[in-house]
Design an enzyme around this catalytic site. Structure first.
Site, PDB file in Angstrom:
ATOM      1  N   LYS A   1       0.836  -1.215   0.000  1.00  0.00           N
ATOM      2  CA  LYS A   1       0.000   0.000   0.000  1.00  0.00           C
ATOM      3  C   LYS A   1       0.868   1.261   0.000  1.00  0.00           C
ATOM      4  CE  LYS A   1      -2.280  -1.057   3.773  1.00  0.00           C
ATOM      5  NZ  LYS A   1      -1.724  -2.359   4.210  1.00  0.00           N
TER       6      LYS A   1
ATOM      7  N   ARG B   1      11.765  -5.397   5.589  1.00  0.00           N
ATOM      8  CA  ARG B   1      11.706  -3.951   5.853  1.00  0.00           C
ATOM      9  C   ARG B   1      12.197  -3.643   7.261  1.00  0.00           C
ATOM     10  NH1 ARG B   1       6.056  -0.865   5.124  1.00  0.00           N
ATOM     11  NH2 ARG B   1       5.537  -2.026   6.997  1.00  0.00           N
TER      12      ARG B   1
ATOM     13  N   ARG C   1      11.220   0.413  12.258  1.00  0.00           N
ATOM     14  CA  ARG C   1       9.848   0.248  12.760  1.00  0.00           C
ATOM     15  C   ARG C   1       9.776  -0.953  13.675  1.00  0.00           C
ATOM     16  NH1 ARG C   1       5.285   0.894   8.176  1.00  0.00           N
ATOM     17  NH2 ARG C   1       4.195  -0.391   9.705  1.00  0.00           N
TER      18      ARG C   1
HETATM   19  P1  B4P Z   1       4.155  -1.841   2.130  1.00  0.00           P
HETATM   20  O1  B4P Z   1       3.452  -3.097   1.709  1.00  0.00           O
HETATM   21  O2  B4P Z   1       4.162  -0.711   1.207  1.00  0.00           O
HETATM   22  O3  B4P Z   1       3.553  -1.517   3.525  1.00  0.00           O
HETATM   23  P2  B4P Z   1       2.052  -1.237   3.949  1.00  0.00           P
HETATM   24  O4  B4P Z   1       1.086  -2.249   3.360  1.00  0.00           O
HETATM   25  O5  B4P Z   1       1.786   0.185   3.632  1.00  0.00           O
HETATM   26  O6  B4P Z   1       2.250  -1.447   5.459  1.00  0.00           O
HETATM   27  P3  B4P Z   1       1.447  -1.633   6.790  1.00  0.00           P
HETATM   28  O7  B4P Z   1       0.040  -2.080   6.555  1.00  0.00           O
HETATM   29  O8  B4P Z   1       2.325  -2.523   7.589  1.00  0.00           O
HETATM   30  O9  B4P Z   1       1.536  -0.259   7.521  1.00  0.00           O
HETATM   31  P4  B4P Z   1       0.599   0.876   8.078  1.00  0.00           P
HETATM   32  O10 B4P Z   1       1.527   1.995   8.206  1.00  0.00           O
HETATM   33  O11 B4P Z   1      -0.644   1.073   7.265  1.00  0.00           O
HETATM   34  O12 B4P Z   1       5.607  -2.234   2.393  1.00  0.00           O
HETATM   35  C1  B4P Z   1       6.026  -3.452   2.975  1.00  0.00           C
HETATM   36  C2  B4P Z   1       7.372  -3.869   2.414  1.00  0.00           C
HETATM   37  O13 B4P Z   1       7.163  -4.575   1.205  1.00  0.00           O
HETATM   38  C3  B4P Z   1       8.326  -2.726   2.086  1.00  0.00           C
HETATM   39  O14 B4P Z   1       9.597  -3.046   2.543  1.00  0.00           O
HETATM   40  C4  B4P Z   1       8.300  -2.657   0.566  1.00  0.00           C
HETATM   41  O15 B4P Z   1       9.526  -2.225   0.032  1.00  0.00           O
HETATM   42  C5  B4P Z   1       8.046  -4.107   0.206  1.00  0.00           C
HETATM   43  N1  B4P Z   1       7.356  -4.252  -1.071  1.00  0.00           N
HETATM   44  C6  B4P Z   1       6.336  -3.504  -1.537  1.00  0.00           C
HETATM   45  N2  B4P Z   1       5.964  -3.929  -2.752  1.00  0.00           N
HETATM   46  C7  B4P Z   1       6.762  -5.002  -3.061  1.00  0.00           C
HETATM   47  C8  B4P Z   1       6.865  -5.906  -4.187  1.00  0.00           C
HETATM   48  N3  B4P Z   1       6.069  -5.795  -5.241  1.00  0.00           N
HETATM   49  N4  B4P Z   1       7.778  -6.894  -4.140  1.00  0.00           N
HETATM   50  C9  B4P Z   1       8.597  -7.012  -3.064  1.00  0.00           C
HETATM   51  N5  B4P Z   1       8.565  -6.200  -1.984  1.00  0.00           N
HETATM   52  C10 B4P Z   1       7.662  -5.214  -1.985  1.00  0.00           C
HETATM   53  O16 B4P Z   1       0.089   0.366   9.521  1.00  0.00           O
HETATM   54  C11 B4P Z   1       0.952   0.155  10.641  1.00  0.00           C
HETATM   55  C12 B4P Z   1       0.117  -0.006  11.928  1.00  0.00           C
HETATM   56  O17 B4P Z   1      -0.571   1.253  12.239  1.00  0.00           O
HETATM   57  C13 B4P Z   1      -1.014  -1.029  11.917  1.00  0.00           C
HETATM   58  O18 B4P Z   1      -0.556  -2.336  12.219  1.00  0.00           O
HETATM   59  C14 B4P Z   1      -1.968  -0.456  13.013  1.00  0.00           C
HETATM   60  O19 B4P Z   1      -1.548  -0.807  14.314  1.00  0.00           O
HETATM   61  C15 B4P Z   1      -1.846   1.051  12.849  1.00  0.00           C
HETATM   62  N6  B4P Z   1      -2.905   1.612  11.983  1.00  0.00           N
HETATM   63  C16 B4P Z   1      -2.688   2.214  10.772  1.00  0.00           C
HETATM   64  N7  B4P Z   1      -3.861   2.598  10.229  1.00  0.00           N
HETATM   65  C17 B4P Z   1      -4.854   2.238  11.111  1.00  0.00           C
HETATM   66  C18 B4P Z   1      -6.271   2.334  11.089  1.00  0.00           C
HETATM   67  N8  B4P Z   1      -6.937   2.889  10.054  1.00  0.00           N
HETATM   68  N9  B4P Z   1      -6.980   1.849  12.153  1.00  0.00           N
HETATM   69  C19 B4P Z   1      -6.346   1.303  13.195  1.00  0.00           C
HETATM   70  N10 B4P Z   1      -4.994   1.159  13.269  1.00  0.00           N
HETATM   71  C20 B4P Z   1      -4.241   1.627  12.236  1.00  0.00           C
END
Ligand code: B4P
Length: 192
Positions: free
Chosen positions: A14, A128, A134
């Site tokens: 995402k 990551r 993190r």
């Molecule tokens: P991403 O995959 O980009 O990470 P994300 O989905 O955005 O992360 P996440 O859901 O963990 O985080 P959020 O901040 O929303 O990246 C992951 C890795 O994959 C990276 O290293 C990237 O380089 C790699 N990658 C990406 N694409 C790739 C590909 N095609 N091939 C290989 N590698 C690839 O949430 C964090 C925390 O915040 C949650 O757990 C929760 O506690 C809280 N939170 C956030 N929003 C909330 C909400 N609305 N309600 C309640 N709690 C919330």
């Protein structure tokens, strides 16, 4: 206004894809994860409360994130559209978002749902964790707890928007550029 939800489990890409989508379509990026990490870095009371939940892999309470999104929408009256990344994550957040957008006389256009296997998610997040600083990415148990939380509370968000025929499933495995092309294809179909 073009309002898009980028949806998927933790580690599904995402954050990665959001950066590219906002650049291409001129949208305002609203990531609740980033907003929470800003609060944590500033050591605000909200940030301290959120960190305790995030370090266990649990979702932060709905009222906290809904309040943050409401303020962010108000702070950006000139936006052409919003890309919601990591929000909504519960049905209550989905209902609240619909209400907030209705006040602005707009709505969600598309929900782009990234599909990635659990083993690939764990691999990406541990990877990551080696560099991101993190704390929620370094422990496999916490990562798996986040995935369980996703299945228990967040996957229903797709069901909610499916009722309105707004969900597009996208294969989230492959190169970043391959996945970006699939996402753009759906956005372009909607826009044209
Ligand atoms: P991403 O995959 O980009 O990470 P994300 O989905 O955005 O992360 P996440 O859901 O963990 O985080 P959020 O901040 O929303 O990246 C992951 C890795 O994959 C990276 O290293 C990237 O380089 C790699 N990658 C990406 N694409 C790739 C590909 N095609 N091939 C290989 N590698 C690839 O949430 C964090 C925390 O915040 C949650 O757990 C929760 O506690 C809280 N939170 C956030 N929003 C909330 C909400 N609305 N309600 C309640 N709690 C919330």
């Amino acid at each position: 206004m073009l309002n898009i939800i980028l949806f998927g489990p933790p580690g599904s890409g995402k954050g990665t894809q959001s950066e590219k989508l906002i650049a291409k379509y001129g949208l305002k990026h609203l990531s609740t994860g980033d907003l929470l990490r800003t609060e944590i870095a500033a050591q605000t009371p909200l940030g301290i409360e959120a960190k305790a939940m995030m370090d266990k892999g649990l979702l932060v309470p709905d009222e906290v994130v809904i309040g943050m999104i409401s303020s962010a929408l108000e702070a950006n009256p000139e936006a052409n559209g919003f890309l919601f990344d990591g929000f909504p994550r519960t049905e209550a957040q989905s209902v609240a978002l619909d209400g907030l957008l209705e006040l602005k006389e707009t709505q969600i256009a598309l929900v782009l749902s990234l599909e990635v296997s659990e083993e690939e998610l764990v691999k990406r997040l541990l990877n990551r964790g080696l560099t991101s600083g993190r704390s929620d990415d370094t422990n496999e148990q916490v990562i798996r707890a986040r995935i369980v939380e996703y299945h228990n509370k967040t996957s229903v968000v797709a069901d909610y928007y499916r009722k309105f025929d707004k969900v597009n499933n996208i294969k989230g495995e492959g190169t970043v550029d391959e996945i970006f092309a699939l996402l753009c294809n759906e956005v372009d179909k909607y826009v044209s």
